[in-house]
Design an enzyme around this catalytic site. Structure first.
Site, PDB file in Angstrom:
ATOM      1  N   ASP A 103       0.827  -1.311   0.196  1.00  0.00           N
ATOM      2  CA  ASP A 103       0.036   0.075   0.056  1.00  0.00           C
ATOM      3  C   ASP A 103       1.017   1.274  -0.180  1.00  0.00           C
ATOM      4  O   ASP A 103       1.588   1.455  -0.884  1.00  0.00           O
ATOM      5  CB  ASP A 103      -1.088   0.049   1.093  1.00  0.00           C
ATOM      6  CG  ASP A 103      -2.178   0.924   1.099  1.00  0.00           C
ATOM      7  OD1 ASP A 103      -2.859   1.056   0.306  1.00  0.00           O
ATOM      8  OD2 ASP A 103      -1.777   1.922   2.008  1.00  0.00           O
ATOM      9  N   HIS A 269      -7.334  -6.838  -0.044  1.00  0.00           N
ATOM     10  CA  HIS A 269      -5.921  -5.749   0.047  1.00  0.00           C
ATOM     11  C   HIS A 269      -4.845  -6.253   0.921  1.00  0.00           C
ATOM     12  O   HIS A 269      -3.608  -6.029   0.411  1.00  0.00           O
ATOM     13  CB  HIS A 269      -6.633  -4.481   0.404  1.00  0.00           C
ATOM     14  CG  HIS A 269      -5.553  -3.309   0.216  1.00  0.00           C
ATOM     15  ND1 HIS A 269      -4.987  -2.913  -0.743  1.00  0.00           N
ATOM     16  CD2 HIS A 269      -5.076  -2.482   1.443  1.00  0.00           C
ATOM     17  CE1 HIS A 269      -4.071  -2.079  -0.486  1.00  0.00           C
ATOM     18  NE2 HIS A 269      -4.160  -1.687   0.870  1.00  0.00           N
TER      19      HIS A 269
END
Length: 290
Positions: A103, A269
């Site tokens: 991320d 994610h």
């Protein structure tokens, strides 16, 4: 994390909290939003069996210092955040190292590989496409799924005040929306993330991170449009997540790097929390290649 020692490292500009463990070739682990270095707790101790692992809190996150944003949010540019981590590794005695970023940490690692090609030996990015690519291709579906990319960049103090009204609700909703594996983030780990997220200075720093991504980082990317990442790059992403569903991830990175490989994992994610065994296997194989 078992076997790891926490310490603070004073860089030229700020203070970075790290956890260090293991021995062998160095690997730097960089977390994303809204996590801290403890997001690697399922992977780092096992990776440390063959590597010196440094798990760091990015500036503004976790227990690292939280400088002001500065003009045009420059102090949260990925260039500044990457420089922090290069200094940390150099102060630990590592001139070259592998870096793994999830991320926001992946975006810091991307900039690091461009600015410090002599330092980054290998690069792994988890569940991201390049920032400039994602902004350039923004459509209704992406804006709906990643609303915080457009909410957190709003001028101070709008997002800070709104999140501050109920940080726990915002944090839990954010994590639950991105993870596709119930229970992957334990309540104990969530409590640690919330401890950090409850600090107004952390929330402001996070907003500055995103504001920088939508301003000065794009300027840096445009200036370096002709540069390519020279280090071997591993891209991993969640098959059930937004990035994997909206982008040809390998194609986006082949536009930016000379040596790209990778695949989707069966998760959302937060790969390192949802699919740690698969991530560990991919990282160990990648880091052993020469």
């Amino acid at each position: 994390m078992p076997g790891f020692i926490d310490r603070d490292v004073e860089t030229a500009e700020t203070r970075i909290r790290i956890a260090v463990g293991g021995s062998g070739s160095p690997v730097l682990l960089l977390h994303g939003h809204p996590q801290t270095h403890l997001t690697w707790h399922k992977i780092a101790p096992r990776l440390a069996a063959g590597h010196t692992v440094v798990a760091a809190d990015l500036r503004g996150y976790g227990d690292s210092a939280k400088p002001t944003g500065g003009p045009n949010h420059i102090h949260y540019s990925k260039r500044a955040m990457a420089n922090d981590q290069v200094q940390v590794m150099h102060m630990l005695g590592f001139r070259r190292f592998a870096v793994v970023g999830h991320d926001r940490g992946g975006r810091v690692a991307h900039r690091m590989a461009l600015d410090h090609p002599d330092v980054v030996e290998r690069l792994a990015v988890l569940d991201i496409a390049p920032t400039a690519t994602m902004y350039a291709r923004t459509d209704m579906e992406f804006a709906r799924r990643y609303f915080w990319w457009f909410f957190l960049i709003q001028p101070y103090p709008l997002p800070e005040r709104m999140i501050g009204a109920d940080p726990e609700f915002f944090l839990r909703a954010h994590l639950d929306g991105q993870s596709k594996t119930p229970g992957a983030t334990s309540e104990a780990l969530f409590a640690e993330y919330l401890r950090c997220y409850s600090d107004p200075a952390t929330r402001h720093a996070i907003c500055e991170d995103y504001r920088a991504a939508a301003s000065i980082d794009l300027e840096h990317d445009a200036a370096d449009a002709g540069k390519r990442i020279l280090a071997p790059l591993l891209a991993l992403w969640g098959a059930k997540g937004t990035v994997g569903q909206l982008y040809d991830v390998l194609a986006t990175w082949r536009d930016k790097a000379t040596d790209v490989r990778g695949r989707a994992l069966d998760c959302g994610h937060t790969l390192q929390e949802e699919a740690p065994e698969a991530v560990l296997a991919e990282l160990e194989a990648f880091l052993q290649q020469r």
